[in-house]
Design a protein around this motif. Structure first.
Motif, PDB file in Angstrom:
ATOM      1  N   ILE A   1       0.827  -1.212   0.000  1.00 17.22           N
ATOM      2  CA  ILE A   1       0.000   0.000   0.000  1.00 17.22           C
ATOM      3  C   ILE A   1       0.859   1.259   0.000  1.00 17.22           C
ATOM      4  O   ILE A   1       0.804   2.063  -0.920  1.00 17.22           O
ATOM      5  CB  ILE A   1      -1.000   0.033   1.168  1.00 17.22           C
ATOM      6  N   MET A   2       1.686   1.452   1.039  1.00 16.76           N
ATOM      7  CA  MET A   2       2.540   2.631   1.125  1.00 16.76           C
ATOM      8  C   MET A   2       3.948   2.217   1.541  1.00 16.76           C
ATOM      9  O   MET A   2       4.113   1.326   2.377  1.00 16.76           O
ATOM     10  CB  MET A   2       1.991   3.631   2.147  1.00 16.76           C
ATOM     11  N   PRO A   3       4.981   2.884   0.986  1.00 19.49           N
ATOM     12  CA  PRO A   3       6.366   2.545   1.356  1.00 19.49           C
ATOM     13  C   PRO A   3       6.774   3.205   2.665  1.00 19.49           C
ATOM     14  O   PRO A   3       7.671   4.050   2.720  1.00 19.49           O
ATOM     15  CB  PRO A   3       7.170   3.083   0.172  1.00 19.49           C
ATOM     16  N   VAL A   4       6.122   2.798   3.740  1.00 14.30           N
ATOM     17  CA  VAL A   4       6.333   3.430   5.044  1.00 14.30           C
ATOM     18  C   VAL A   4       6.579   2.357   6.098  1.00 14.30           C
ATOM     19  O   VAL A   4       5.854   1.361   6.164  1.00 14.30           O
ATOM     20  CB  VAL A   4       5.103   4.281   5.448  1.00 14.30           C
ATOM     21  N   ARG A   5       7.609   2.557   6.908  1.00 14.33           N
ATOM     22  CA  ARG A   5       7.826   1.778   8.123  1.00 14.33           C
ATOM     23  C   ARG A   5       8.267   2.746   9.218  1.00 14.33           C
ATOM     24  O   ARG A   5       9.146   3.570   9.010  1.00 14.33           O
ATOM     25  CB  ARG A   5       8.897   0.703   7.918  1.00 14.33           C
ATOM     26  N   PHE A   6       7.647   2.599  10.379  1.00  8.77           N
ATOM     27  CA  PHE A   6       8.027   3.436  11.516  1.00  8.77           C
ATOM     28  C   PHE A   6       7.846   2.610  12.781  1.00  8.77           C
ATOM     29  O   PHE A   6       6.748   2.141  13.079  1.00  8.77           O
ATOM     30  CB  PHE A   6       7.165   4.701  11.581  1.00  8.77           C
ATOM     31  N   GLY A   7       8.948   2.414  13.513  1.00  5.94           N
ATOM     32  CA  GLY A   7       8.887   1.569  14.693  1.00  5.94           C
ATOM     33  C   GLY A   7       8.793   0.092  14.359  1.00  5.94           C
ATOM     34  O   GLY A   7       8.501  -0.724  15.234  1.00  5.94           O
ATOM     35  N   MET A   8       9.047  -0.255  13.110  1.00  2.92           N
ATOM     36  CA  MET A   8       8.945  -1.643  12.670  1.00  2.92           C
ATOM     37  C   MET A   8       9.959  -1.864  11.546  1.00  2.92           C
ATOM     38  O   MET A   8       9.654  -1.818  10.368  1.00  2.92           O
ATOM     39  CB  MET A   8       7.520  -1.939  12.178  1.00  2.92           C
ATOM     40  N   ARG A   9      11.208  -2.061  11.973  1.00  2.00           N
ATOM     41  CA  ARG A   9      12.287  -2.275  10.991  1.00  2.00           C
ATOM     42  C   ARG A   9      12.087  -3.571  10.240  1.00  2.00           C
ATOM     43  O   ARG A   9      11.498  -4.524  10.750  1.00  2.00           O
ATOM     44  CB  ARG A   9      13.636  -2.297  11.706  1.00  2.00           C
ATOM     45  N   PRO A  10      12.585  -3.644   8.995  1.00  5.21           N
ATOM     46  CA  PRO A  10      12.582  -4.937   8.296  1.00  5.21           C
ATOM     47  C   PRO A  10      13.295  -5.986   9.130  1.00  5.21           C
ATOM     48  O   PRO A  10      14.338  -5.692   9.729  1.00  5.21           O
ATOM     49  CB  PRO A  10      13.350  -4.631   7.003  1.00  5.21           C
ATOM     50  N   GLU A  11      12.752  -7.210   9.164  1.00  8.09           N
ATOM     51  CA  GLU A  11      13.341  -8.203  10.046  1.00  8.09           C
ATOM     52  C   GLU A  11      13.357  -9.599   9.446  1.00  8.09           C
ATOM     53  O   GLU A  11      12.529  -9.970   8.615  1.00  8.09           O
ATOM     54  CB  GLU A  11      12.615  -8.239  11.388  1.00  8.09           C
ATOM     55  N   ILE A  12      14.363 -10.342   9.891  1.00  6.63           N
ATOM     56  CA  ILE A  12      14.471 -11.782   9.645  1.00  6.63           C
ATOM     57  C   ILE A  12      14.243 -12.465  10.995  1.00  6.63           C
ATOM     58  O   ILE A  12      14.743 -11.991  12.027  1.00  6.63           O
ATOM     59  CB  ILE A  12      15.860 -12.153   9.089  1.00  6.63           C
ATOM     60  N   LEU A  13      13.496 -13.555  10.988  1.00  7.03           N
ATOM     61  CA  LEU A  13      13.254 -14.294  12.228  1.00  7.03           C
ATOM     62  C   LEU A  13      14.290 -15.394  12.400  1.00  7.03           C
ATOM     63  O   LEU A  13      14.588 -16.134  11.458  1.00  7.03           O
ATOM     64  CB  LEU A  13      11.871 -14.935  12.234  1.00  7.03           C
ATOM     65  N   GLN A  14      14.809 -15.533  13.618  1.00  5.03           N
ATOM     66  CA  GLN A  14      15.600 -16.685  14.013  1.00  5.03           C
ATOM     67  C   GLN A  14      14.875 -17.330  15.189  1.00  5.03           C
ATOM     68  O   GLN A  14      14.710 -16.712  16.240  1.00  5.03           O
ATOM     69  CB  GLN A  14      17.018 -16.289  14.425  1.00  5.03           C
ATOM     70  N   ILE A  15      14.419 -18.557  15.009  1.00  7.21           N
ATOM     71  CA  ILE A  15      13.634 -19.234  16.025  1.00  7.21           C
ATOM     72  C   ILE A  15      14.374 -20.493  16.447  1.00  7.21           C
ATOM     73  O   ILE A  15      14.585 -21.409  15.639  1.00  7.21           O
ATOM     74  CB  ILE A  15      12.242 -19.598  15.484  1.00  7.21           C
ATOM     75  N   ASP A  16      14.802 -20.543  17.709  1.00  8.42           N
ATOM     76  CA  ASP A  16      15.495 -21.706  18.249  1.00  8.42           C
ATOM     77  C   ASP A  16      14.513 -22.508  19.085  1.00  8.42           C
ATOM     78  O   ASP A  16      14.009 -22.025  20.118  1.00  8.42           O
ATOM     79  CB  ASP A  16      16.693 -21.261  19.082  1.00  8.42           C
ATOM     80  N   LEU A  17      14.245 -23.738  18.656  1.00  9.43           N
ATOM     81  CA  LEU A  17      13.281 -24.605  19.310  1.00  9.43           C
ATOM     82  C   LEU A  17      14.000 -25.700  20.086  1.00  9.43           C
ATOM     83  O   LEU A  17      14.954 -26.289  19.591  1.00  9.43           O
ATOM     84  CB  LEU A  17      12.350 -25.230  18.279  1.00  9.43           C
ATOM     85  N   GLY A  18      13.533 -25.972  21.300  1.00  6.77           N
ATOM     86  CA  GLY A  18      14.098 -27.049  22.095  1.00  6.77           C
ATOM     87  C   GLY A  18      15.211 -26.602  23.014  1.00  6.77           C
ATOM     88  O   GLY A  18      15.797 -25.548  22.863  1.00  6.77           O
TER      89      GLY A  18
END
Length: 298
Positions: free
Chosen positions: A281-298
């Motif tokens: 919709i709009m090229p706007v981010r504020f307070g929400m940086r682009p992110e990659i998730l790293q999830i460690d299970l166990g």
């Protein structure tokens, strides 16, 4: 009492502040170095000896100048550097807005994603924009979409209402992926938008008691996900794109901020919603940086 000059200074300062914040939200935060959001958890009925690192990328929304093939390739390198056991892609590879200088063809963004590497592979689901911007698939009411063919051409497995059994250190687990819940727009004889997701049919393909990780582009499915599923991973919301003090004013979800972003635990069931990488919709981010998730299970 404030003077006329003081009032004008106040108005001018407020205007400049708004302009500066707007410029930051459009031109700075969306292009900041990617934030790695890390989660550490042991979900229900997870085997004690199974330690699994999952890295997730969501909502790439390839386009110029914001998310070029070169930037996508650099994100792939960042994901690889986290040394994941498994990489999952949570949908929406296609641009979701018109405010772009150029579209990125599927062959180019898929080629950039082909650099992703993990011992247990790279698995993907599709998002609503991967369907909405495919006129052939919309007319047919079925795939395969251009996005699916591009991903598979790049060596990436796509799950649409399917489940895939994997194993690490002698422990099995299932990766299940839903087809998109908003895939079909109204038209072509359809009065309303429709989804192609089949949660029950997908989970019916799980043939043993090993734990399940479910990929679902939109988090709205979560209230229907049974406790049998150890973890649900979603994207779609972009964390609202604007998020302040844990609240997003606009969230593309029927549940509002309930599933807007982050780790949600309800009735001992776990959901993680990524803030994503691109925007729609709009090229706007504020307070929400682009992110990659790293999830460690166990």
């Amino acid at each position: 009492m404030i003077t006329r000059r003081g009032f004008l200074r106040l108005i001018g300062g407020s205007f400049l502040s708004m302009v500066s914040l707007g410029a930051y939200a459009v031109g700075v935060e969306p292009m900041l170095s990617t934030h790695v959001k890390r989660y550490f958890l042991t979900p229900p009925h997870w085997p004690a000896g199974l330690k699994l690192r999952v890295v997730a990328l969501a909502d790439v929304h390839a386009c110029r100048p914001w998310m070029t093939p070169e930037r996508i390739a650099s994100l792939a390198a960042e994901a690889n550097a986290l040394q994941p056991d498994l990489i999952v892609l949570l949908g929406d590879y296609v641009a979701g807005m018109r405010l772009v200088t150029d579209q990125v063809p599927a062959s180019e963004w898929a080629s950039a994603l082909s650099g992703l590497k993990a011992p247990l592979g790279v698995k993907a689901i599709l998002g609503n924009h991967d369907w909405w911007h495919d006129p052939v698939a919309q007319r047919a009411g079925a795939g395969p979409t251009v996005a699916r063919k591009a991903l598979e051409g790049a060596g990436i497995t796509v799950l649409e209402n399917d489940a895939f059994r994997l194993e690490k250190d002698g422990h099995g687990f299932w990766l299940a992926g839903l087809a998109d819940q908003l895939a079909l727009l109204p038209g072509q004889g359809r009065a309303e938008a429709g989804g192609l997701d089949d949660l029950d049919g997908t989970l019916a393909k799980v043939s043993d008691n090993a734990p399940i990780i479910l990929l679902a582009h939109e988090p709205d499915i979560f209230p229907k996900v049974p406790w049998r599923v150890s973890l649900t991973l979603s994207g779609h919301t972009h964390g609202g794109q604007v998020r302040l003090f844990g609240y997003s004013p606009v969230v593309p979800s029927a549940y509002g901020n309930r599933f807007a972003y982050g780790h949600v635990v309800e009735n001992d069931r776990n959901l993680i919603v990524s803030g994503g990488l691109g925007f729609s919709i709009m090229p706007v981010r504020f307070g929400m940086r682009p992110e990659i998730l790293q999830i460690d299970l166990g």
